[in-house]
Design a protein around this motif. Structure first.
Motif, mmCIF file in Angstrom:
data_model
loop_
_atom_site.group_PDB
_atom_site.id
_atom_site.type_symbol
_atom_site.label_atom_id
_atom_site.label_comp_id
_atom_site.label_asym_id
_atom_site.label_seq_id
_atom_site.Cartn_x
_atom_site.Cartn_y
_atom_site.Cartn_z
ATOM 1 N N ALA A 162 44.338 41.086 38.850
ATOM 2 C CA ALA A 162 45.314 41.932 37.690
ATOM 3 C C ALA A 162 46.472 41.676 38.234
ATOM 4 C CB ALA A 162 45.240 43.456 37.840
ATOM 5 N N GLY A 171 49.947 38.743 38.404
ATOM 6 C CA GLY A 171 50.718 37.898 37.539
ATOM 7 C C GLY A 171 49.615 36.646 36.863
ATOM 8 N N ALA A 172 48.531 36.181 38.243
ATOM 9 C CA ALA A 172 47.657 35.163 37.907
ATOM 10 C C ALA A 172 47.033 35.475 36.757
ATOM 11 C CB ALA A 172 47.328 34.591 39.221
ATOM 12 N N ASN A 225 39.787 44.314 39.403
ATOM 13 C CA ASN A 225 40.571 44.360 40.649
ATOM 14 C C ASN A 225 40.279 45.764 41.490
ATOM 15 O OD1 ASN A 225 43.116 43.338 41.505
ATOM 16 N ND2 ASN A 225 44.304 45.242 41.033
ATOM 17 N N ARG A 226 41.429 45.521 42.857
ATOM 18 C CA ARG A 226 40.690 46.381 43.599
ATOM 19 C C ARG A 226 41.734 47.041 43.574
ATOM 20 N NH1 ARG A 226 43.750 44.221 49.276
ATOM 21 N NH2 ARG A 226 45.721 44.541 47.576
ATOM 22 N N THR A 227 42.562 47.537 43.028
ATOM 23 C CA THR A 227 43.448 48.707 41.957
ATOM 24 C C THR A 227 43.164 48.630 41.348
ATOM 25 O OG1 THR A 227 44.973 47.968 43.949
ATOM 26 C CG2 THR A 227 45.835 49.771 42.102
ATOM 27 N N LYS A 262 45.783 49.262 38.325
ATOM 28 C CA LYS A 262 47.157 47.806 37.697
ATOM 29 C C LYS A 262 45.840 46.838 36.495
ATOM 30 C CE LYS A 262 48.498 45.900 41.770
ATOM 31 N NZ LYS A 262 49.407 45.260 42.671
ATOM 32 N N SER A 310 44.554 36.516 44.957
ATOM 33 C CA SER A 310 45.065 36.100 46.417
ATOM 34 C C SER A 310 44.661 35.561 47.382
ATOM 35 C CB SER A 310 46.304 36.948 46.444
ATOM 36 O OG SER A 310 46.822 37.522 46.723
HETATM 37 P P1 ATR Z 1 49.779 36.612 42.042
HETATM 38 O O1 ATR Z 1 50.741 36.816 40.761
HETATM 39 O O2 ATR Z 1 49.139 35.407 42.572
HETATM 40 O O3 ATR Z 1 48.987 37.108 40.899
HETATM 41 P P2 ATR Z 1 49.646 39.216 43.137
HETATM 42 O O4 ATR Z 1 50.726 40.244 41.856
HETATM 43 O O5 ATR Z 1 50.369 39.944 43.951
HETATM 44 O O6 ATR Z 1 49.918 37.889 42.810
HETATM 45 O O7 ATR Z 1 48.134 39.549 42.719
HETATM 46 C C1 ATR Z 1 47.153 39.705 43.936
HETATM 47 C C2 ATR Z 1 46.228 39.926 43.471
HETATM 48 O O8 ATR Z 1 45.099 40.294 44.263
HETATM 49 C C3 ATR Z 1 45.671 41.606 42.741
HETATM 50 O O9 ATR Z 1 44.944 40.851 42.096
HETATM 51 C C4 ATR Z 1 45.706 41.843 44.511
HETATM 52 O O10 ATR Z 1 44.507 43.329 44.528
HETATM 53 P P3 ATR Z 1 45.813 44.459 43.753
HETATM 54 O O11 ATR Z 1 46.160 44.648 42.367
HETATM 55 O O12 ATR Z 1 44.677 45.578 44.939
HETATM 56 O O13 ATR Z 1 46.854 44.593 44.901
HETATM 57 C C5 ATR Z 1 44.559 41.195 45.192
HETATM 58 N N1 ATR Z 1 44.067 40.841 46.239
HETATM 59 C C6 ATR Z 1 45.246 40.364 46.830
HETATM 60 N N2 ATR Z 1 43.865 40.153 48.672
HETATM 61 C C7 ATR Z 1 43.235 41.268 48.003
HETATM 62 C C8 ATR Z 1 42.346 41.824 49.102
HETATM 63 N N3 ATR Z 1 42.473 41.870 50.456
HETATM 64 N N4 ATR Z 1 41.081 42.161 48.397
HETATM 65 C C9 ATR Z 1 40.759 42.455 46.696
HETATM 66 N N5 ATR Z 1 42.272 41.857 46.215
HETATM 67 C C10 ATR Z 1 42.814 41.488 46.675
#
Ligand code: ATR
Length: 290
Positions: free
Chosen positions: A146, A148-149, A169-171, A174, A208
């Motif tokens: 959730a 930017g991508a 999403n983990r969170t 979002k 990511s």
């Molecule tokens: P981008 O712009 O590339 O999407 P971002 O805004 O930092 O980068 O988002 C990263 C995404 O990867 C988020 O959905 C993040 O989850 P959270 O919103 O809970 O932070 C997810 N993400 C990153 N590391 C993770 C992990 N180890 N396990 C699960 N989700 C992860």
């Protein structure tokens, strides 16, 4: 009401005589790895356009300065990548509907005193999925992530009329925040754990995680139920998510290289009005990766 920045842009764009080659940039930090200059140079050669497209590393906090200096030197447009997509959004005078929904832009166009912002990531993703003959209409789509991508592709996925679009999403908050922008009852937000007993046709990784080496907490049975798994990340090696899906027998596993070329093609079309052929450029990039 225009800010002084926007007034400056209007003045520059209205008074400049255009006698140099059109300039385009991709701005990011980091940017050295960007394949966009290669892709746009290939598109320009293919369609006989005369333009100069280069990557430029922008210091954090200096994005406005970079845009100003591009506009002052025959800049016609720019791609924007992490971490500047939201800042680029804030600088725009006009935005496409999909950019408004995404809250971020990856394509800027400078014309007649105005900065237009658009986001082409969703078009790139959907075009690539359809090129791979992945059915989206009436499908149950699971979008992982959730950030930017993920945000950038939601509208384009919904335009394909899926049966459902689930953002996990983990969170959770979002994912919930994203779906609030869409008055559409096909879209919902879940945690990863909630997806454990659900089945989907298409699973798209927009987290990511592929970059960090961590693994996605998605149940094998959920992955196995799908006919296509897509990872927005690409590289020489298949990502762990795609390896896992392949080992589980998922019919199609696709990395994000086609999305990259597809979003570039959509930007190129916005700037030049010409739709380039993505296939030879994709093949050349794929050859460079192997
Ligand atoms: P981008 O712009 O590339 O999407 P971002 O805004 O930092 O980068 O988002 C990263 C995404 O990867 C988020 O959905 C993040 O989850 P959270 O919103 O809970 O932070 C997810 N993400 C990153 N590391 C993770 C992990 N180890 N396990 C699960 N989700 C992860």
């Amino acid at each position: 009401m225009y800010s002084s920045f926007n007034n400056w842009v209007r003045l520059q764009l209205n008074t400049k005589a255009s006698n140099l080659m059109d300039q385009y940039r991709v701005f990011g930090n980091p940017i050295a790895q960007s394949k966009s200059p290669f892709i746009h140079q290939q598109f320009a050669l293919q369609t006989k356009q005369s333009l100069n497209y280069q990557s430029e590393l922008v210091e954090l906090g200096k994005f406005d300065v970079a845009i100003k200096s591009l506009i002052a030197t025959e800049g016609k447009g720019a791609n924007v990548t992490a971490p500047f997509k939201e800042q680029a959004f804030a600088l725009c005078d006009e935005l496409s509907e999909r950019a408004k929904l995404a809250g971020a832009v990856n394509t800027l166009t400078f014309s007649e005193g105005i900065i237009y912002g658009d986001t082409t990531d969703g078009i790139g993703l959907v075009t690539d999925l359809l090129n791979h003959k992945v059915q989206l209409r009436n499908s149950r789509i699971l979008l992982l992530g959730a950030g930017g991508a993920a945000k950038g592709v939601v509208q384009s996925l919904l335009e394909q009329s899926p049966k459902s679009l689930t953002i996990a999403n983990r969170t959770l908050s979002k994912a919930q925040a994203i779906i609030q922008h869409y008055p559409d009852n096909t879209i919902s937000a879940l945690t990863f754990a909630d997806t454990e007993h659900l089945t989907f046709d298409v699973i798209i990784n927009a987290t990511s995680v592929g970059l960090s080496g961590a693994s996605l907490p998605i149940a094998n049975q959920t992955i196995k139920s799908s006919v296509a798994c897509y990872d927005m990340v690409y590289g020489r090696e298949q990502t762990d998510f795609l390896k896992q899906a392949k080992n589980l027998g998922v019919a199609q596993v696709i990395d994000g290289l086609g999305m990259l070329v597809g979003q570039a093609a959509a930007s190129f079309q916005i700037w030049t009005g010409i739709n380039p052929d993505v296939d030879p450029v994709l093949a050349a990039l794929r050859a460079q990766l192997t």
